[in-house]
Enzyme design. Structure first.
Site, PDB file in Angstrom:
ATOM      1  N   HIS A   1      37.380  41.552  11.150  1.00 26.51           N
ATOM      2  CA  HIS A   1      35.609  40.948  10.866  1.00 26.51           C
ATOM      3  C   HIS A   1      35.312  40.859  12.089  1.00 26.51           C
ATOM      4  O   HIS A   1      35.872  39.793  12.928  1.00 26.51           O
ATOM      5  CB  HIS A   1      35.395  40.369   9.785  1.00 26.51           C
ATOM      6  CG  HIS A   1      33.934  41.126   9.307  1.00 26.51           C
ATOM      7  ND1 HIS A   1      32.528  40.472   9.696  1.00 26.51           N
ATOM      8  CD2 HIS A   1      33.255  41.985   8.144  1.00 26.51           C
ATOM      9  CE1 HIS A   1      31.470  41.083   9.037  1.00 26.51           C
ATOM     10  NE2 HIS A   1      31.813  42.013   8.280  1.00 26.51           N
TER      11      HIS A   1
ATOM     12  N   ASP B   1      36.681  45.236   2.508  1.00 25.62           N
ATOM     13  CA  ASP B   1      36.739  46.947   2.067  1.00 25.62           C
ATOM     14  C   ASP B   1      38.182  47.047   1.924  1.00 25.62           C
ATOM     15  O   ASP B   1      39.256  47.724   1.034  1.00 25.62           O
ATOM     16  CB  ASP B   1      36.485  47.763   3.451  1.00 25.62           C
ATOM     17  CG  ASP B   1      35.393  48.046   4.006  1.00 25.62           C
ATOM     18  OD1 ASP B   1      34.468  48.190   2.368  1.00 25.62           O
ATOM     19  OD2 ASP B   1      34.734  48.169   4.731  1.00 25.62           O
TER      20      ASP B   1
HETATM   21  N1  CMC Z   1      44.866  45.489  12.801  1.00 23.02           N
HETATM   22  C1  CMC Z   1      45.222  45.549  13.793  1.00 23.02           C
HETATM   23  N2  CMC Z   1      44.535  45.052  14.947  1.00 23.02           N
HETATM   24  C2  CMC Z   1      43.467  44.388  14.713  1.00 23.02           C
HETATM   25  C3  CMC Z   1      42.414  44.517  13.690  1.00 23.02           C
HETATM   26  C4  CMC Z   1      43.688  45.362  12.610  1.00 23.02           C
HETATM   27  N3  CMC Z   1      42.935  45.414  11.633  1.00 23.02           N
HETATM   28  N4  CMC Z   1      41.893  44.250  14.199  1.00 23.02           N
HETATM   29  C5  CMC Z   1      41.302  43.896  15.624  1.00 23.02           C
HETATM   30  N5  CMC Z   1      42.205  43.263  15.963  1.00 23.02           N
HETATM   31  C6  CMC Z   1      43.361  43.026  16.715  1.00 23.02           C
HETATM   32  C7  CMC Z   1      42.567  44.237  17.840  1.00 23.02           C
HETATM   33  O1  CMC Z   1      43.252  45.178  18.702  1.00 23.02           O
HETATM   34  C8  CMC Z   1      42.395  42.928  19.257  1.00 23.02           C
HETATM   35  O2  CMC Z   1      43.606  42.688  19.403  1.00 23.02           O
HETATM   36  P1  CMC Z   1      43.820  42.008  21.181  1.00 23.02           P
HETATM   37  O3  CMC Z   1      42.955  41.177  21.252  1.00 23.02           O
HETATM   38  O4  CMC Z   1      44.964  41.817  21.952  1.00 23.02           O
HETATM   39  O5  CMC Z   1      43.594  43.297  22.251  1.00 23.02           O
HETATM   40  C9  CMC Z   1      41.820  41.530  18.544  1.00 23.02           C
HETATM   41  O6  CMC Z   1      42.513  41.414  17.119  1.00 23.02           O
HETATM   42  C10 CMC Z   1      40.285  41.457  17.807  1.00 23.02           C
HETATM   43  O7  CMC Z   1      40.066  43.238  17.547  1.00 23.02           O
HETATM   44  P2  CMC Z   1      38.429  44.075  18.895  1.00 23.02           P
HETATM   45  O8  CMC Z   1      38.238  44.896  17.699  1.00 23.02           O
HETATM   46  O9  CMC Z   1      38.023  43.109  19.561  1.00 23.02           O
HETATM   47  O10 CMC Z   1      37.336  42.939  17.304  1.00 23.02           O
HETATM   48  P3  CMC Z   1      35.707  43.804  16.390  1.00 23.02           P
HETATM   49  O11 CMC Z   1      35.048  42.285  16.449  1.00 23.02           O
HETATM   50  O12 CMC Z   1      35.841  44.482  17.732  1.00 23.02           O
HETATM   51  O13 CMC Z   1      36.049  44.526  15.805  1.00 23.02           O
HETATM   52  C11 CMC Z   1      36.522  45.811  13.506  1.00 23.02           C
HETATM   53  C12 CMC Z   1      35.992  44.033  14.067  1.00 23.02           C
HETATM   54  C13 CMC Z   1      35.934  44.750  12.254  1.00 23.02           C
HETATM   55  C14 CMC Z   1      36.226  47.111  14.217  1.00 23.02           C
HETATM   56  C15 CMC Z   1      37.968  45.653  13.366  1.00 23.02           C
HETATM   57  O14 CMC Z   1      38.935  44.505  13.078  1.00 23.02           O
HETATM   58  C16 CMC Z   1      39.036  46.667  12.934  1.00 23.02           C
HETATM   59  O15 CMC Z   1      38.582  47.622  13.489  1.00 23.02           O
HETATM   60  N6  CMC Z   1      39.343  46.917  11.638  1.00 23.02           N
HETATM   61  C17 CMC Z   1      39.931  47.531  10.571  1.00 23.02           C
HETATM   62  C18 CMC Z   1      38.648  48.468   9.853  1.00 23.02           C
HETATM   63  C19 CMC Z   1      37.610  47.584   9.495  1.00 23.02           C
HETATM   64  O16 CMC Z   1      38.792  47.363   8.156  1.00 23.02           O
HETATM   65  N7  CMC Z   1      36.807  47.592   9.407  1.00 23.02           N
HETATM   66  C20 CMC Z   1      35.936  47.063   7.899  1.00 23.02           C
HETATM   67  C21 CMC Z   1      34.759  46.056   8.329  1.00 23.02           C
HETATM   68  S1  CMC Z   1      33.819  44.735   7.216  1.00 23.02           S
HETATM   69  C22 CMC Z   1      33.058  46.058   6.426  1.00 23.02           C
HETATM   70  C23 CMC Z   1      31.688  46.358   7.193  1.00 23.02           C
HETATM   71  O17 CMC Z   1      30.879  45.618   7.033  1.00 23.02           O
HETATM   72  O18 CMC Z   1      31.373  47.363   7.989  1.00 23.02           O
END
Ligand code: CMC
Length: 428
Positions: free
Chosen positions: A307, A364
């Site tokens: 998240h 989710d």
């Molecule tokens: N699976 C594997 N790796 C992950 C995941 C995941 N679900 N989420 C983040 N990472 C890794 C990412 O690759 C990165 O690694 P590194 O530091 O080595 O490059 C690190 O964790 C940080 O990730 P980020 O993409 O920079 O984090 P963010 O804050 O930009 O993204 C997120 C947050 C929710 C978009 C992301 O965690 C994600 O894509 N999760 C899966 C989709 C999901 O479940 N979304 C629902 C969110 S809750 C409902 C809502 O409020 O919308």
């Protein structure tokens, strides 16, 4: 004494006030940055460090796993309040008394009808159309049937617009699902509560009596409360920015629905179930998918994990997990998908990659499991999220307009070609 921040640009030092929120959150107010520095701007892709507004609606602390609506903890609201009570709280700022709440509920019931002509629009969609696309279009189409714009300075006009959309939206949700399932459209039953009515509008089969299951009603009520607001997320920021151009409430909500559709946002609940299905089809090897999620050359992500804000646990996920166990227990559901979900959860919670990056199951991850047990089609999951988020979007839109916020218009750093001369087509 109030604190200041200093920015030194090639020896010229500029001072900026640090503002403090009611929960001691600090922010550097850079609203005068460009004027003072002669045009220097900031850049922050994804707005990870940027506050877009001051807001009195929702507080969340991602490190401590705190979520409060108007000062009330999400745990207490999910336990003690009902969805419309929470909707009123979010939109108007305080919990309603019994009389005000009753009036709010009645007024919403009165508006739980939509123009028959709207059915023609639903009819025109192919049955396989994604329900989120249909819902966004229908919400936008409401503008055509309710053309007058809301006078935001009139409390009465605002109230009327709010009860209108709160009444009509569940009808649109019901029609969206029934279109997807090829079932005849239904109208609202004013003898029922908001959530019971939603379930009946979605599930009632022709010629059959619809019997309510109080455990499902309670679980859906909770799910809607848990999704009702989440401060400046992608769809809410969209609603605020569209509204900041003084676009109408329904049009702004429609854009919020489109933003919510994305799999990195609300669309994650559908993506979670699709991922679990795919793992099942592939033999149920959770370890293989854990490895894929950690492999940087593989675009696969474990949906339902991680998240942007919560870096310890998602308080909504904790509540939903309990609700999921209750629903599944009550319905006696045995589903291999659930075993896969539990397996992934357990592995991720002790896996170094996930622990280091603070990736925990989010709201989710579990909501899709409950929706599936309730018999809601996977493609409808994000629509259910939208149903819950509606009062949050309305509250944020109203706040933005009442605070007379300027039109949202970010800056950029241009990295394209410098000025060049046009070359006629025959000389290119
Ligand atoms: N699976 C594997 N790796 C992950 C995941 C995941 N679900 N989420 C983040 N990472 C890794 C990412 O690759 C990165 O690694 P590194 O530091 O080595 O490059 C690190 O964790 C940080 O990730 P980020 O993409 O920079 O984090 P963010 O804050 O930009 O993204 C997120 C947050 C929710 C978009 C992301 O965690 C994600 O894509 N999760 C899966 C989709 C999901 O479940 N979304 C629902 C969110 S809750 C409902 C809502 O409020 O919308």
């Amino acid at each position: 004494m109030s604190e200041i921040a200093k920015i030194d640009v090639n020896g010229s030092v500029y001072e900026f006030p640090i503002i403090e929120g009611s929960e001691n959150e600090k922010a550097i107010d850079i609203s005068k940055l460009r004027g003072l520095t002669g045009g220097i701007t900031t850049i922050d892709p994804g707005y990870k460090n940027t506050g877009s507004c001051e807001s009195a609606i929702t507080f969340l602390d991602g490190e401590k796993g705190i979520l409060r609506y108007r000062g009330y903890s999400i745990e207490e609201l999910a336990d003690k309040a009902d969805f419309l009570e929470v909707a009123y709280l979010l939109i108007f700022g305080n919990l309603p008394n019994a009389e005000t709440l009753e009036k709010f509920k009645q007024d919403i019931k009165e508006h739980a009808v939509v123009d028959e002509d709207l059915k023609k629009i639903v009819d025109a969609f192919p049955r396989a159309a994604h329900p989120m696309g249909v819902l966004a279009s229908l919400t936008s189409a409401l503008t055509a049937f309710n053309p007058s714009s809301v006078d935001v300075d009139s409390e009465e006009a605002m109230y009327k617009a709010i009860v209108k959309i709160m009444g009509k939206f569940p009808v649109l949700v019901g029609w969206t699902m029934r279109k997807n399932q090829g079932m005849p459209f239904r109208y609202s039953d004013s003898s029922l509560g908001y959530v019971e009515n939603i379930l009946k509008m979605m599930f009632k089969k022709p010629g059959e009596k619809y019997v309510q299951n109080p455990i499902l009603v309670d679980a859906l009520d909770k799910l809607l409360i848990l999704h009702a607001d989440h401060e400046q997320n992608c769809s809410t920021s969209t609603v605020r920015i569209v509204g900041s151009a003084h676009a109408g409430l329904f049009a702004s909500l429609s854009s919020g629905i489109s933003a919510l559709w994305g799999p990195l946002h609300g669309g994650a609940n559908q993506a979670v179930l699709e991922m679990l299905e795919a793992i099942k089809e592939d033999g149920g090897d959770t370890k293989k998918y854990m490895a894929k999620a950690k492999d940087k050359s593989d675009p696969f992500r474990l949906m339902g994990f991680g998240h942007r804000v919560y870096k310890n646990f998602d308080p909504r996920a904790k509540i939903i997990k309990v609700a999921a166990d209750e629903v599944l227990g009550d319905l006696g559901v045995e589903d291999p998908i659930l075993d896969i979900a539990k397996g992934l959860e357990q592995e991720a919670l002790k896996d170094d990659y996930f622990v280091k990056r603070k990736l925990y199951p989010n709201v989710d991850f579990y909501s899709g499991i409950i929706y599936r047990a309730m018999g809601i089609p996977t493609e409808m999951f994000t629509v259910m999220f939208a149903l819950g988020r509606l009062p949050g979007w309305i509250a944020q839109w109203r706040e933005m307009r009442l605070r007379k916020e300027p039109i949202g218009r970010p800056r950029q750093v241009y990295i394209g070609e410098n000025s060049r001369e046009f070359v006629k087509i025959n000389r290119r």
